[in-house]
Every structure is written in C-alpha cells, then in structure tokens.
Design an enzyme around this catalytic site. Structure first.
Site, short mmCIF file in Angstrom:
data_model
loop_
_atom_site.label_atom_id
_atom_site.label_comp_id
_atom_site.label_asym_id
_atom_site.label_seq_id
_atom_site.Cartn_x
_atom_site.Cartn_y
_atom_site.Cartn_z
N TYR A 231 18.88 29.55 4.38
CA TYR A 231 17.91 30.50 4.92
C TYR A 231 18.20 30.84 6.37
O TYR A 231 18.51 29.96 7.18
CB TYR A 231 16.49 29.93 4.80
CG TYR A 231 15.93 29.98 3.40
CD1 TYR A 231 15.64 31.19 2.79
CD2 TYR A 231 15.69 28.81 2.68
CE1 TYR A 231 15.13 31.25 1.51
CE2 TYR A 231 15.17 28.85 1.40
CZ TYR A 231 14.89 30.08 0.81
OH TYR A 231 14.39 30.12 -0.47
N LYS B 174 0.83 -1.20 0.00
CA LYS B 174 0.00 0.00 0.00
C LYS B 174 0.87 1.25 0.00
O LYS B 174 2.06 1.21 0.28
CB LYS B 174 -0.94 0.01 1.21
CG LYS B 174 -0.24 0.12 2.55
CD LYS B 174 -1.25 0.14 3.69
CE LYS B 174 -0.52 0.31 5.03
NZ LYS B 174 -1.46 0.43 6.16
#
Length: 380
Positions: A277, A35
């Site tokens: 950043y 899955k």
C-alpha cells in the site's frame, strides 16, 4: 495446516516454571499467571503443562476464563488446582465462580453483595499505589473486613500488585512494601488468619535488588504461606532491569512460542517496481520476494513495515533474515529473499522464534513484549 500458526514448546514452559521456583525458593509458592489466554499461548494447554510441572495455583483474568480452565483441568484428571480470578467479579459472575470453584479477587462492598448468596472464600487485593484494583489500608480495609464477616465470606488470601518491579531498588516498590505490611498487620490485629499472602510478578523474581527476603516472614505473621505471581517469565520473557546487577532468572528463560507462516509464492521484482500500500518501498535493483499469508489481523504489527529509508522487521527463512518490505497488510506480508536462493513456496518462515523474538518486535513497535505476545492470534 493453517496459513500461519503458533507452536508451543511444552518443555520450555515447564523449565521456565522450575527456574522461577528455584529462584524464589521452596518457602514461597508460585501462582503461574495464565490470564488473557496465557499471554497468547493458549490457556487450556498451558494450564495442563503447569499442573504437571507442579503448580498448585493458576491465575486467570475473569470468571469465564476460570470456568474454562476448570473444565479443561477436570477433563484431564486434575482436581486439586486452585484458580484465582485476578479481576474483580461482576454481579453475574457469582454463579460461575461458585460452580467452578474459582476464587474471586474482591475489594468493594458491591463484590461482597454479589457473592453473599453463595459465599465462597476470597482474596482481597490491597491498593498500595497501583491505583487500579484494591482497597486502601486503614479505614477502608477495616470496613471491608466487617462487611465480609457479616456476609459470611472467608478471607483466604490478601495481596497487592507493585508498579515498578523492573526498577532496581525502586523507592516506589519499597513504599508499597511498607503499605502492604501495614495492611497485613491490620489483618493480624483483626484476628483473621488467611492462608495466603502474595505480592510480586516476574520482574520481582528477576530483580537482583530483591535479595532480602521480606514476603515469607510477613506471611508468617498471620500464619500464612507466601506466594508470588509470575506471568511473562513463564513464557520466556521479562522486562530488562533498570539498574546494576545480574538478573536472577532472565538468563535461564526460554521463549515458549514459535510463530510460523508458509510461503505463498516467490517472484521477481524489477528495479523501479514497488511493494504494498502507498508504494512505500521501491526496488533499486533486481530482487526476489516472498509473499507470506500473515498480517496485522493475525497480530503482526504494522510498525514492522519498512520503507527505502527506514528498515523494518524481518522473518527467518532457512536460518537467514528475510527483511519485511513495504507495509504489512491485513493478511499478507512481503519479505526480501534475494539472499536466500533456496526459498520456495511452501517453506516455513519463522515470524517469532529462533532469530526473531517478541523483544525484537516490541522494540520496533515501541511497546513491550507483553503486548506483542497477547496480540498474536492467527486467523488461519
């Protein structure tokens, strides 16, 4: 070749399947769980590998994933594999389930109503304590069985899902086993004879406390075959067992996925210069840095970022660790190659594989290996 990509070790996947089968014995069937795109590994590819390894069942998320797997297997010449959709069906799923011979999981009257026009055999999930999917034993299960009979829907299997299989000798697991036994006894007393009785995941197989067989004799009470549903162990990982003893399969498992990225550039960083950043990393000495075209959009977790005070994750380059510097960006990550003089643009860095595992990522991100693997989706 993409900027970053995954490679699947087909032999390792087959070997993990066989290790699990050896651990549970021939009396119990394995339903390999593929899955959620085989936990990020590619469901279509893994389905074919597992079919060739001997799998007779596959577990998928939903009807649409089951339809894709059926089409893939049919095109590859595999026609006998059973597919179980492990989430409950929505009303619009009935057509795809019928057309592609996908066995649905059901537990409500609404599920029965949606399947009534084209009845197909089903597996009923019993809620023994998970509190998600499933019908409760007793009056609720009795009502569901009556509704199935009225709609002409056959019971092919009955199963449950445990909450705490990685806990050694968990009282919760024992309680759930007792409740599941009650549900199977109720099935027997109703005169139904499902072909399959299943319970248990990867940690069920791995847990050394699971020494006394209980599922095989339970299945035999209704003339059924026992089955377990390992998922993440197929891909080389399993949660640590919280308790004593030697795990049954963990030592034999091999990670199936390797995640790589090309080095975009290599440059110098002078003392006082910053990376990323908010300038969370500042060089305190001359450094060489490499830029990789991968970031959190691809599944590389921001929790692996670093500062001068807090080390983060790393990649492997020429067999050595290259620590991540500063914040991981959406599509770019900087690593320290000061100690790797041979690093050059075009090199392949290992983001996940030999020297750095999903367990390493999970520890730094304070999560589990399941989430790390399912979250990897290279943007190209």
């Amino acid at each position: 070749m993409s900027n970053n990509w995954i490679e699947i070790d087909q032999a390792a996947l087959a070997a993990n399947y066989h290790a699990l089968q050896a651990a549970i014995g021939d009396a119990t069937e394995i339903l390999p769980v593929i899955k959620s795109n085989a936990y990020g590994h590619g469901a279509e590819l893994c389905a074919k590998i597992l079919e060739r390894a001997g799998a007779r069942w596959l577990g998928v998320t939903c009807a649409s994933e089951g339809a894709r797997i059926r089409q893939t297997l049919t095109a590859a010449g595999f026609s006998n594999t059973r597919i179980l959709s492990m989430c409950g069906p929505l009303p619009h799923d009935a057509g795809a389930l019928h057309e592609h011979c996908v066995t649905p999981t059901i537990w409500t009257a609404g599920h029965i109503k949606s399947l009534a026009a084209n009845p197909i055999p089903v597996h009923v999930e019993v809620d023994t304590g998970m509190g998600r999917q499933g019908v409760r034993p007793g009056a609720d299960l009795a009502a569901l069985l009556d509704q199935m009979h009225a709609a002409g829907i056959a019971l092919d299997g009955i199963f449950t899902h445990f909450t705490s299989t990685e806990d050694f000798a968990s009282p919760l697991t024992r309680q759930q086993q007792r409740r599941f036994k009650q549900a199977v006894a109720q099935i027997r007393e109703s005169g139904l004879r499902p072909a399959w009785v299943h319970a248990g995941n990867s940690s069920t197989v791995d847990n050394p406390a699971q020494e006394t067989p209980w599922l095989v004799p339970l299945a035999a009470t209704v003339g059924a075959r026992a089955m377990v549903r390992p998922g993440i162990a197929l891909y080389g990982y399993v949660l640590p067992i919280d308790g004593p003893g030697t795990p049954h399969v963990r030592p034999a498992l091999k990670p199936v996925m390797t995640w790589k990225a090309h080095v975009l550039s290599v440059s110098a960083l002078a003392p006082g210069e910053t990376v990323g950043y908010n300038a969370t990393f500042t060089a305190t000495a001359p450094m060489r840095i490499a830029l990789l075209p991968v970031g959190y959009a691809d599944g590389l977790r921001r929790e692996l970022s670093s500062t001068n005070e807090k080390p983060g994750g790393w990649v492997m380059l020429h067999g050595q660790r290259a620590p991540i510097l500063g914040r991981i960006s959406m599509n770019l990550t900087v690593v320290d190659v000061s100690a790797i003089p041979s690093a050059t643009p075009g090199d392949q860095a290992i983001l996940l594989g030999e020297g750095v595992t999903a367990d390493d990522h999970a520890r730094l991100a304070r999560t589990i290996s399941y989430e790390i693997l399912c979250g990897i989706h290279p943007c190209g």
